[in-house]
Every structure is written in structure tokens, then in C-alpha cells.
Design a protein around this motif. Structure first.
Motif, PDB file in Angstrom:
ATOM      1  N   SER A  81      11.584  49.634  58.220  1.00  0.00           N
ATOM      2  CA  SER A  81      10.678  49.543  59.368  1.00  0.00           C
ATOM      3  C   SER A  81       9.863  50.827  59.433  1.00  0.00           C
ATOM      4  CB  SER A  81      11.465  49.374  60.672  1.00  0.00           C
ATOM      5  OG  SER A  81      12.020  48.100  60.760  1.00  0.00           O
ATOM      6  N   GLN A  82       8.589  50.679  59.734  1.00  0.00           N
ATOM      7  CA  GLN A  82       7.705  51.835  59.704  1.00  0.00           C
ATOM      8  C   GLN A  82       8.148  52.922  60.679  1.00  0.00           C
ATOM      9  OE1 GLN A  82       3.478  51.427  60.785  1.00  0.00           O
ATOM     10  NE2 GLN A  82       3.087  52.223  58.738  1.00  0.00           N
ATOM     11  N   PHE A  83       8.639  52.536  61.849  1.00  0.00           N
ATOM     12  CA  PHE A  83       9.072  53.564  62.802  1.00  0.00           C
ATOM     13  C   PHE A  83      10.290  54.325  62.263  1.00  0.00           C
ATOM     14  CE2 PHE A  83      12.210  50.467  64.171  1.00  0.00           C
ATOM     15  CZ  PHE A  83      13.250  51.216  64.720  1.00  0.00           C
ATOM     16  N   VAL A  84      11.112  53.677  61.449  1.00  0.00           N
ATOM     17  CA  VAL A  84      12.249  54.350  60.817  1.00  0.00           C
ATOM     18  C   VAL A  84      11.732  55.245  59.688  1.00  0.00           C
ATOM     19  CG1 VAL A  84      14.406  54.028  59.545  1.00  0.00           C
ATOM     20  CG2 VAL A  84      13.830  52.478  61.435  1.00  0.00           C
ATOM     21  N   ALA A  85      10.797  54.750  58.908  1.00  0.00           N
ATOM     22  CA  ALA A  85      10.209  55.550  57.826  1.00  0.00           C
ATOM     23  C   ALA A  85       9.574  56.818  58.382  1.00  0.00           C
ATOM     24  CB  ALA A  85       9.183  54.726  57.056  1.00  0.00           C
ATOM     25  N   ASP A  86       8.970  56.723  59.570  1.00  0.00           N
ATOM     26  CA  ASP A  86       8.371  57.906  60.196  1.00  0.00           C
ATOM     27  C   ASP A  86       9.417  58.967  60.496  1.00  0.00           C
ATOM     28  OD1 ASP A  86       5.802  56.864  60.097  1.00  0.00           O
ATOM     29  OD2 ASP A  86       5.848  56.106  62.157  1.00  0.00           O
ATOM     30  N   MET A  87      10.645  58.548  60.767  1.00  0.00           N
ATOM     31  CA  MET A  87      11.728  59.489  61.073  1.00  0.00           C
ATOM     32  C   MET A  87      12.155  60.285  59.843  1.00  0.00           C
ATOM     33  SD  MET A  87      13.894  56.866  63.470  1.00  0.00           S
ATOM     34  CE  MET A  87      15.148  57.964  64.109  1.00  0.00           C
ATOM     35  N   ILE A  88      11.949  59.707  58.655  1.00  0.00           N
ATOM     36  CA  ILE A  88      12.309  60.374  57.394  1.00  0.00           C
ATOM     37  C   ILE A  88      11.092  60.416  56.468  1.00  0.00           C
ATOM     38  CG2 ILE A  88      14.774  59.819  57.536  1.00  0.00           C
ATOM     39  CD1 ILE A  88      14.162  57.570  55.414  1.00  0.00           C
ATOM     40  N   ARG A  89       9.929  60.647  57.046  1.00  0.00           N
ATOM     41  CA  ARG A  89       8.659  60.567  56.312  1.00  0.00           C
ATOM     42  C   ARG A  89       8.668  61.411  55.042  1.00  0.00           C
ATOM     43  NH1 ARG A  89       5.783  56.816  55.456  1.00  0.00           N
ATOM     44  NH2 ARG A  89       5.724  56.266  57.657  1.00  0.00           N
ATOM     45  N   ASN A  90       9.229  62.626  55.087  1.00  0.00           N
ATOM     46  CA  ASN A  90       9.231  63.469  53.881  1.00  0.00           C
ATOM     47  C   ASN A  90       9.979  62.802  52.737  1.00  0.00           C
ATOM     48  OD1 ASN A  90       7.683  65.494  54.998  1.00  0.00           O
ATOM     49  ND2 ASN A  90       9.446  66.714  55.653  1.00  0.00           N
ATOM     50  N   ALA A  91      11.144  62.237  53.012  1.00  0.00           N
ATOM     51  CA  ALA A  91      11.926  61.569  51.963  1.00  0.00           C
ATOM     52  C   ALA A  91      11.171  60.365  51.416  1.00  0.00           C
ATOM     53  CB  ALA A  91      13.286  61.139  52.504  1.00  0.00           C
ATOM     54  N   VAL A  92      10.518  59.607  52.289  1.00  0.00           N
ATOM     55  CA  VAL A  92       9.751  58.427  51.856  1.00  0.00           C
ATOM     56  C   VAL A  92       8.570  58.865  50.992  1.00  0.00           C
ATOM     57  CG1 VAL A  92       8.336  56.478  52.635  1.00  0.00           C
ATOM     58  CG2 VAL A  92      10.468  57.030  53.834  1.00  0.00           C
ATOM     59  N   ASN A  93       7.856  59.891  51.423  1.00  0.00           N
ATOM     60  CA  ASN A  93       6.689  60.356  50.673  1.00  0.00           C
ATOM     61  C   ASN A  93       7.068  60.973  49.330  1.00  0.00           C
ATOM     62  OD1 ASN A  93       5.017  59.479  52.708  1.00  0.00           O
ATOM     63  ND2 ASN A  93       4.667  61.521  53.560  1.00  0.00           N
ATOM     64  N   GLU A  94       8.234  61.596  49.256  1.00  0.00           N
ATOM     65  CA  GLU A  94       8.672  62.229  48.015  1.00  0.00           C
ATOM     66  C   GLU A  94       9.176  61.226  46.985  1.00  0.00           C
ATOM     67  OE1 GLU A  94      11.542  65.168  49.162  1.00  0.00           O
ATOM     68  OE2 GLU A  94      10.024  66.403  50.145  1.00  0.00           O
ATOM     69  N   PHE A  95       9.529  60.016  47.418  1.00  0.00           N
ATOM     70  CA  PHE A  95      10.034  59.014  46.481  1.00  0.00           C
ATOM     71  C   PHE A  95       8.856  58.386  45.748  1.00  0.00           C
ATOM     72  CE2 PHE A  95      11.492  54.860  45.102  1.00  0.00           C
ATOM     73  CZ  PHE A  95      12.664  55.216  44.455  1.00  0.00           C
ATOM     74  N   VAL A  96       8.784  58.572  44.438  1.00  0.00           N
ATOM     75  CA  VAL A  96       7.625  58.104  43.672  1.00  0.00           C
ATOM     76  C   VAL A  96       7.973  57.114  42.554  1.00  0.00           C
ATOM     77  CG1 VAL A  96       6.208  60.126  44.182  1.00  0.00           C
ATOM     78  CG2 VAL A  96       7.703  60.140  42.178  1.00  0.00           C
ATOM     79  N   LYS A  97       9.253  56.797  42.392  1.00  0.00           N
ATOM     80  CA  LYS A  97       9.642  55.853  41.342  1.00  0.00           C
ATOM     81  C   LYS A  97       9.137  54.450  41.693  1.00  0.00           C
ATOM     82  CE  LYS A  97      13.851  58.340  40.180  1.00  0.00           C
ATOM     83  NZ  LYS A  97      15.316  58.281  40.210  1.00  0.00           N
ATOM     84  N   PRO A  98       8.847  53.641  40.669  1.00  0.00           N
ATOM     85  CA  PRO A  98       8.366  52.284  40.955  1.00  0.00           C
ATOM     86  C   PRO A  98       9.464  51.338  41.435  1.00  0.00           C
ATOM     87  CG  PRO A  98       8.483  52.652  38.588  1.00  0.00           C
ATOM     88  CD  PRO A  98       8.797  53.959  39.248  1.00  0.00           C
ATOM     89  N   ILE A  99      10.722  51.614  41.039  1.00  0.00           N
ATOM     90  CA  ILE A  99      11.837  50.750  41.451  1.00  0.00           C
ATOM     91  C   ILE A  99      12.918  51.639  42.035  1.00  0.00           C
ATOM     92  CG2 ILE A  99      13.648  49.173  40.668  1.00  0.00           C
ATOM     93  CD1 ILE A  99      11.732  48.187  38.534  1.00  0.00           C
ATOM     94  N   PRO A 100      13.377  51.330  43.226  1.00  0.00           N
ATOM     95  CA  PRO A 100      12.959  50.189  44.028  1.00  0.00           C
ATOM     96  C   PRO A 100      11.605  50.435  44.691  1.00  0.00           C
ATOM     97  CG  PRO A 100      14.596  51.458  45.235  1.00  0.00           C
ATOM     98  CD  PRO A 100      14.473  52.091  43.870  1.00  0.00           C
ATOM     99  N   ALA A 101      10.880  49.349  44.868  1.00  0.00           N
ATOM    100  CA  ALA A 101       9.619  49.420  45.591  1.00  0.00           C
ATOM    101  C   ALA A 101       9.945  49.624  47.068  1.00  0.00           C
ATOM    102  CB  ALA A 101       8.825  48.137  45.399  1.00  0.00           C
TER     103      ALA A 101
END
Length: 136
Positions: A81-101
Motif C-alpha cells: 500500500s502506498q501509505f505503507v511504502a511512504d513509511m519506508i520510502r528509503n528502503a523502497v527507493n533503494e530496491f532496484v532489482k527487477p524481481i520481485p517487482a
């Protein structure tokens, strides 16, 4: 026959190695909907492929689940969920592998905001304003 059994074993080994599960990190209603649709899985070690986030869930718990799901070889897609992703935005932004999408999704209480979606922003950088695709 023995060769058929060996082939079945090979197929099972390939199936076990193929990423294929969908993991989800979201609020209770969103996770429940996906579980009812058949997305849920708990393996032999009692590891689930989902995390329900509520007001009591710590950011560390969310980040740990995100890292666990993104390092599991059986996860092909991680819905968050986007509001959850916002809580860990740095970890989400740093993940660059194609899998898992990683796909950011809306929730009942929090509408989707395109400007906050890191994956959409990456795709936007690959496609120039004239519609041509940048070299990867």
C-alpha cells in the motif's frame, strides 16, 4: 517408471526455484481481500507472504518484512500500500532489482498518488518526453 519419477522430481525442483508468489504489505482490509482471492501462503517454516499493517505496527517491523519479502526467492511480486511504502520510502527507493517487482497500490483510506510512486518515477525517467525509450 524410474525415469518418470526422476523427471517429476526435476519438475518439482524447477517449480520450487521459480519465483511465483505474490507478497503483500498493507492494511487489514486490503490484505484480507487478497487472501480471499487466493494470494496467501504460509510455508513449512510458518513464513507468511503477507503483513497486516495497523496503527500499532512499527516502521521497523514493516521494513523487516519488506527486506524479507524482497530477499525471498519464491516471491515474484510485492504489493505494498502506498501509505505503507511512504513509511519506508528509503528502503523502497533503494530496491532496484527487477524481481520481485514492487507495486504500490491504493488502500481504502489512502488514495493513490502518482507523484509518490517510485516505480512510476523510474519508468518516467526511462521514457523521454517525445515518447522514445532511453538506453538502459
Amino acid at each position: 517408471s524410474t525415469s518418470q519419477t526422476a523427471n517429476m522430481g526435476d519438475a518439482a525442483a524447477r517449480a520450487a526455484m521459480d519465483p511465483g508468489l505474490i507478497a503483500i504489505i498493507a492494511d487489514e482490509d486490503t490484505v484480507t481481500g487478497f487472501l480471499l482471492a487466493g494470494v496467501g501462503n504460509v510455508d513449512a517454516r510458518r513464513n507468511a507472504n503477507f503483513l497486516i499493517v495497523d496503527s500499532k505496527t512499527s516502521v521497523q517491523t514493516i521494513e523487516t518484512a519488506f527486506k524479507d519479502f524482497t530477499h525471498r526467492s519464491d516471491i515474484a511480486i510485492l504489493l505494498i500500500s502506498q501509505f505503507v511504502a511512504d513509511m519506508i520510502r528509503n528502503a523502497v527507493n533503494e530496491f532496484v532489482k527487477p524481481i520481485p517487482a514492487i507495486l504500490e497500490i491504493p488502500s481504502k483510506e489512502h488514495p493513490y498518488d502518482m507523484s509518490q510512486d517510485s516505480i512510476l518515477m523510474r519508468v518516467g525517467h526511462l521514457i523521454s518526453s517525445d515518447g522514445s525509450v532511453a538506453a538502459i
